[in-house]
Design a protein around this motif. Structure first.
Motif, mmCIF file in Angstrom:
data_model
loop_
_atom_site.group_PDB
_atom_site.id
_atom_site.type_symbol
_atom_site.label_atom_id
_atom_site.label_comp_id
_atom_site.label_asym_id
_atom_site.label_seq_id
_atom_site.Cartn_x
_atom_site.Cartn_y
_atom_site.Cartn_z
ATOM 1 N N MET A 1 -74.792 -24.771 37.430
ATOM 2 C CA MET A 1 -75.739 -25.577 36.687
ATOM 3 C C MET A 1 -75.019 -26.829 36.188
ATOM 4 N N ALA A 2 -75.646 -27.976 36.326
ATOM 5 C CA ALA A 2 -75.045 -29.230 35.881
ATOM 6 C C ALA A 2 -75.058 -29.287 34.363
ATOM 7 N N ARG A 3 -74.024 -29.888 33.828
ATOM 8 C CA ARG A 3 -73.938 -30.019 32.380
ATOM 9 C C ARG A 3 -74.674 -31.262 31.930
ATOM 10 N N CYS A 4 -75.386 -31.124 30.832
ATOM 11 C CA CYS A 4 -76.062 -32.257 30.221
ATOM 12 C C CYS A 4 -75.043 -33.070 29.453
ATOM 13 N N ASP B 1 -74.273 -26.452 24.488
ATOM 14 C CA ASP B 1 -74.956 -25.911 23.319
ATOM 15 C C ASP B 1 -76.441 -26.233 23.366
ATOM 16 N N PHE B 2 -76.766 -27.440 23.793
ATOM 17 C CA PHE B 2 -78.166 -27.839 23.895
ATOM 18 C C PHE B 2 -78.884 -26.988 24.938
ATOM 19 N N GLU B 3 -78.244 -26.780 26.082
ATOM 20 C CA GLU B 3 -78.851 -25.962 27.127
ATOM 21 C C GLU B 3 -79.083 -24.530 26.656
ATOM 22 N N ALA B 4 -78.179 -24.011 25.858
ATOM 23 C CA ALA B 4 -78.328 -22.650 25.341
ATOM 24 C C ALA B 4 -79.463 -22.571 24.316
ATOM 25 N N ALA B 5 -79.588 -23.597 23.484
ATOM 26 C CA ALA B 5 -80.596 -23.601 22.430
ATOM 27 C C ALA B 5 -81.968 -24.052 22.931
ATOM 28 N N LYS C 1 -75.915 -34.423 18.558
ATOM 29 C CA LYS C 1 -74.586 -34.518 17.946
ATOM 30 C C LYS C 1 -74.635 -34.100 16.468
ATOM 31 N N GLN C 2 -75.721 -34.462 15.784
ATOM 32 C CA GLN C 2 -75.878 -34.084 14.375
ATOM 33 C C GLN C 2 -76.450 -32.670 14.223
ATOM 34 N N LEU C 3 -77.210 -32.212 15.205
ATOM 35 C CA LEU C 3 -77.861 -30.903 15.109
ATOM 36 C C LEU C 3 -76.996 -29.745 15.578
ATOM 37 N N ALA C 4 -76.073 -30.011 16.498
ATOM 38 C CA ALA C 4 -75.264 -28.942 17.093
ATOM 39 C C ALA C 4 -74.545 -28.149 16.009
#
Length: 174
Positions: free
Chosen positions: A1-4, A15-19, A57-60
């Motif tokens: 899977m490509a990384r965002c 982290d974004f992909e997981a959430a 970046k602020q939410l992670a």
């Protein structure tokens, strides 16, 4: 899977992909409860997730990600209703009469538009998204007492503005 990659090029997309799946579901549910139409709710949820990626970046790693997504989705859904002037006819719950459900939604959105922005945010997060007072406080960056105050003032204003329609809208919020 490509990384965002984030907007600044950092590889923080894992982290974004997981959430993403859970946050997308939260955004869709909030939008659907307000709009009552699957297509519009999907559009709002997609835009909300785009905004989440930009702000990642602020939410992670923050505990209030779901509350932030709910707030953004609620604000966007209310904007959609405000611009279009109508609410979808698909009920959020089983209803006997779809026209009656739509009328309740239109009445609720009109009453929410009469609230201050902060009261509207607190009421939407509390009753439409089902967040606790603590979650709302963290999401909005205010104290739990402020959440209680805005909730009380918002619900009081809704009762006064809705008059006889309050009972129907109150049942729709529960």
């Amino acid at each position: 899977m490509a990384r965002c990659t984030g907007v600044d090029g950092d590889l923080d997309g894992d982290d974004f992909e997981a959430a993403f799946p859970q946050l997308l579901l939260v955004a869709f549910r909030v939008a659907y409860r307000i709009l009552g139409h699957v297509k519009d709710a999907e559009d709002v949820a997609a835009e909300t997730m785009g905004r989440a990626l930009v702000a990642w970046k602020q939410l992670a790693g923050q505990p209030h990600q779901e509350a932030w997504v709910s707030r953004v989705a609620a604000n966007r859904a209310i904007d959609v209703v405000r611009r279009s002037g109508h609410v979808g006819l698909q009920p959020a719950r089983e209803a006997v009469d779809p026209a009656e459900t739509a009328a309740v939604r239109v009445t609720l959105v009109a009453a929410l538009n009469d609230l201050s922005r902060r009261q509207r945010q607190v009421v939407a997060l509390r009753y439409l998204a089902g967040f606790s007072e603590g979650e709302i406080a963290r999401s909005l960056g205010i104290s739990p007492n402020s959440v209680k105050r805005h909730t009380l003032r918002g619900v009081t204003a809704l009762r006064a503005g809705l008059g006889a329609d309050w009972q129907e809208v109150h049942l729709a919020l529960d």
